[in-house]
Design a protein around this motif. Structure first.
Motif, PDB file in Angstrom:
ATOM      1  N   LEU A  59     -23.613  -5.249  34.412  1.00  0.00           N
ATOM      2  CA  LEU A  59     -23.435  -5.569  33.005  1.00  0.00           C
ATOM      3  C   LEU A  59     -22.439  -6.726  32.967  1.00  0.00           C
ATOM      4  CD1 LEU A  59     -23.353  -5.248  29.933  1.00  0.00           C
ATOM      5  CD2 LEU A  59     -21.825  -3.300  30.267  1.00  0.00           C
ATOM      6  N   MET A  66     -24.063 -10.236  26.483  1.00  0.00           N
ATOM      7  CA  MET A  66     -24.522  -9.610  27.717  1.00  0.00           C
ATOM      8  C   MET A  66     -25.541 -10.532  28.379  1.00  0.00           C
ATOM      9  SD  MET A  66     -26.410  -5.886  28.128  1.00  0.00           S
ATOM     10  CE  MET A  66     -27.911  -6.315  27.250  1.00  0.00           C
ATOM     11  N   VAL A  68     -28.579 -11.345  30.536  1.00  0.00           N
ATOM     12  CA  VAL A  68     -29.791 -10.598  30.883  1.00  0.00           C
ATOM     13  C   VAL A  68     -30.806 -11.525  31.545  1.00  0.00           C
ATOM     14  CG1 VAL A  68     -29.558  -8.843  29.069  1.00  0.00           C
ATOM     15  CG2 VAL A  68     -30.772 -10.969  28.572  1.00  0.00           C
ATOM     16  N   ILE A  83     -30.582  -6.103  32.637  1.00  0.00           N
ATOM     17  CA  ILE A  83     -29.382  -6.657  33.245  1.00  0.00           C
ATOM     18  C   ILE A  83     -29.722  -6.997  34.697  1.00  0.00           C
ATOM     19  CG2 ILE A  83     -27.756  -5.488  31.714  1.00  0.00           C
ATOM     20  CD1 ILE A  83     -27.300  -3.395  33.899  1.00  0.00           C
ATOM     21  N   LEU A 132     -23.770   1.174  38.785  1.00  0.00           N
ATOM     22  CA  LEU A 132     -23.629   0.270  37.648  1.00  0.00           C
ATOM     23  C   LEU A 132     -22.216  -0.296  37.592  1.00  0.00           C
ATOM     24  CD1 LEU A 132     -24.727  -0.987  35.010  1.00  0.00           C
ATOM     25  CD2 LEU A 132     -24.074   1.148  33.847  1.00  0.00           C
ATOM     26  N   ALA A 134     -19.555  -3.404  35.706  1.00  0.00           N
ATOM     27  CA  ALA A 134     -19.303  -4.354  34.618  1.00  0.00           C
ATOM     28  C   ALA A 134     -18.579  -5.555  35.213  1.00  0.00           C
ATOM     29  CB  ALA A 134     -18.439  -3.720  33.533  1.00  0.00           C
ATOM     30  N   THR A 175     -30.365  -0.671  31.861  1.00  0.00           N
ATOM     31  CA  THR A 175     -29.950  -1.603  30.819  1.00  0.00           C
ATOM     32  C   THR A 175     -29.521  -0.859  29.553  1.00  0.00           C
ATOM     33  OG1 THR A 175     -31.428  -3.266  31.751  1.00  0.00           O
ATOM     34  CG2 THR A 175     -30.619  -3.664  29.522  1.00  0.00           C
ATOM     35  N   ALA A 178     -26.167   0.468  30.192  1.00  0.00           N
ATOM     36  CA  ALA A 178     -25.195  -0.626  30.126  1.00  0.00           C
ATOM     37  C   ALA A 178     -24.861  -0.990  28.682  1.00  0.00           C
ATOM     38  CB  ALA A 178     -25.730  -1.839  30.878  1.00  0.00           C
ATOM     39  N   VAL A 179     -25.856  -1.014  27.824  1.00  0.00           N
ATOM     40  CA  VAL A 179     -25.625  -1.341  26.411  1.00  0.00           C
ATOM     41  C   VAL A 179     -24.690  -0.301  25.786  1.00  0.00           C
ATOM     42  CG1 VAL A 179     -26.709  -1.553  24.123  1.00  0.00           C
ATOM     43  CG2 VAL A 179     -27.756  -2.657  26.124  1.00  0.00           C
ATOM     44  N   TRP A 182     -21.207  -0.919  27.025  1.00  0.00           N
ATOM     45  CA  TRP A 182     -20.656  -2.102  26.370  1.00  0.00           C
ATOM     46  C   TRP A 182     -20.194  -1.772  24.948  1.00  0.00           C
ATOM     47  CZ3 TRP A 182     -23.985  -6.736  24.426  1.00  0.00           C
ATOM     48  CH2 TRP A 182     -23.147  -7.804  24.045  1.00  0.00           C
ATOM     49  N   TRP A 191     -13.373   0.081  29.388  1.00  0.00           N
ATOM     50  CA  TRP A 191     -14.647   0.531  29.943  1.00  0.00           C
ATOM     51  C   TRP A 191     -14.645   2.052  30.102  1.00  0.00           C
ATOM     52  CZ3 TRP A 191     -18.462  -2.604  29.576  1.00  0.00           C
ATOM     53  CH2 TRP A 191     -18.265  -3.973  29.710  1.00  0.00           C
TER      54      TRP A 191
END
Length: 193
Positions: A59, A66, A68, A83, A132, A134, A175, A178-179, A182, A191
Motif C-alpha cells: 500500500l 494510493m 495502484v 496495489i 501486506l 505500507a 487491495t 489495504a484500502v 488506509w 497504521w
C-alpha cells in the motif's frame, strides 16, 4: 470452560493427519497436491491443496493518493485495479520482496515499510500467504516489469478507491484490505498494526 475455549494458535483441534501426498502439477508459480488424510473421527478423506511460495503487497501512498496498477487478470477475464504485489522468490525476505515489487511495478522506491499484517488468501484449498506493507515517503524511479507483465500505474484518492470497489474495478482481497488500513490511518493518524 469448553474444549473450544482453548488458545486457537496452539490448538490441534480437528487436526487432520496426512497419510499420503501425491504431486499432481508443478508450475512456475503454484503446485497442486492431493493429500489423503485421517479425520478426527478416524475416517479418511482427500484434500486438494494448492502450494504457493507466498507473496507481498504494498500500500504505497504518494501525495495523499494510493498508488495502484491496472492489469488484465486472465482467471477473471478482465482488468483489475490493484496495489503493487508479487510472489516471493526462493529464500527472499518479505520486506525485500515488497521493496522489489514496488519498484518493479511502479518505479517507486522507499526506505520505510510498515508491516500491516499477513493473511491467507484461500485457506480452504491453498497455503498462499500475503504479507501486506505500507510505504510512504516514496522516491520516483524507473519501472522494471517482467517481460510478460503489462500494466498501467495510476493513483487514487480514498474516495476514488471506494468508488472502484463499488464498481468492481477493485475486487481482490489484498487491495480491499489495504484500502481499509488506509482509511484507519486517515482516521487515527497511525497504521493499524
Amino acid at each position: 470452560m469448553s474444549k473450544h475455549d482453548s488458545n486457537f494458535a496452539d490448538s490441534p483441534l480437528f487436526e487432520e493427519v496426512t497419510l499420503e501426498t501425491k504431486s499432481i502439477f508443478k508450475g512456475n508459480i503454484i503446485s497442486l497436491e492431493v493429500d489423503t488424510v485421517t479425520l478426527p473421527d478416524g475416517s479418511q478423506a482427500t484434500r486438494e491443496i494448492v502450494r504457493h511460495p507466498g507473496a507481498v503487497a504494498v500500500l504505497a501512498i504518494q501525495d495523499e493518493k494510493m498508488v495502484v496498477v491496472e492489469q488484465y487478470r486472465k482467471p477473471l477475464g478482465k482488468s483489475q485495479v490493484e496495489i503493487p504485489a508479487g510472489k516471493l522468490d526462493a529464500g527472499e525476505r518479505p520486506e525485500d520482496a515488497a521493496r522489489r515489487e514496488l519498484e518493479e511495478e511502479t518505479g517507486y522506491k522507499t526506505e520505510t515499510l510498515v508491516h500491516l499484517g499477513s493473511f491467507y488468501t484461500s485457506p480452504g484449498f491453498a497455503d498462499e500467504i500475503i504479507h501486506l506493507y505500507a510505504a510512504e515517503q516514496l522516491i520516483a524511479g524507473e519501472m522494471h516489469t517482467d517481460e510478460d507483465e503489462f500494466l498501467e500505474v495510476s493513483a487514487l484518492t480514498l474516495t476514488e478507491a471506494y468508488d472502484a470497489i463499488r464498481a468492481g474495478r477493485i475486487s481482490d482481497a489484498k487491495t480491499i484490505n489495504a484500502v481499509y488500513a488506509w482509511q484507519l490511518r486517515q482516521l487515527t493518524g497511525k497504521w493499524p498494526v
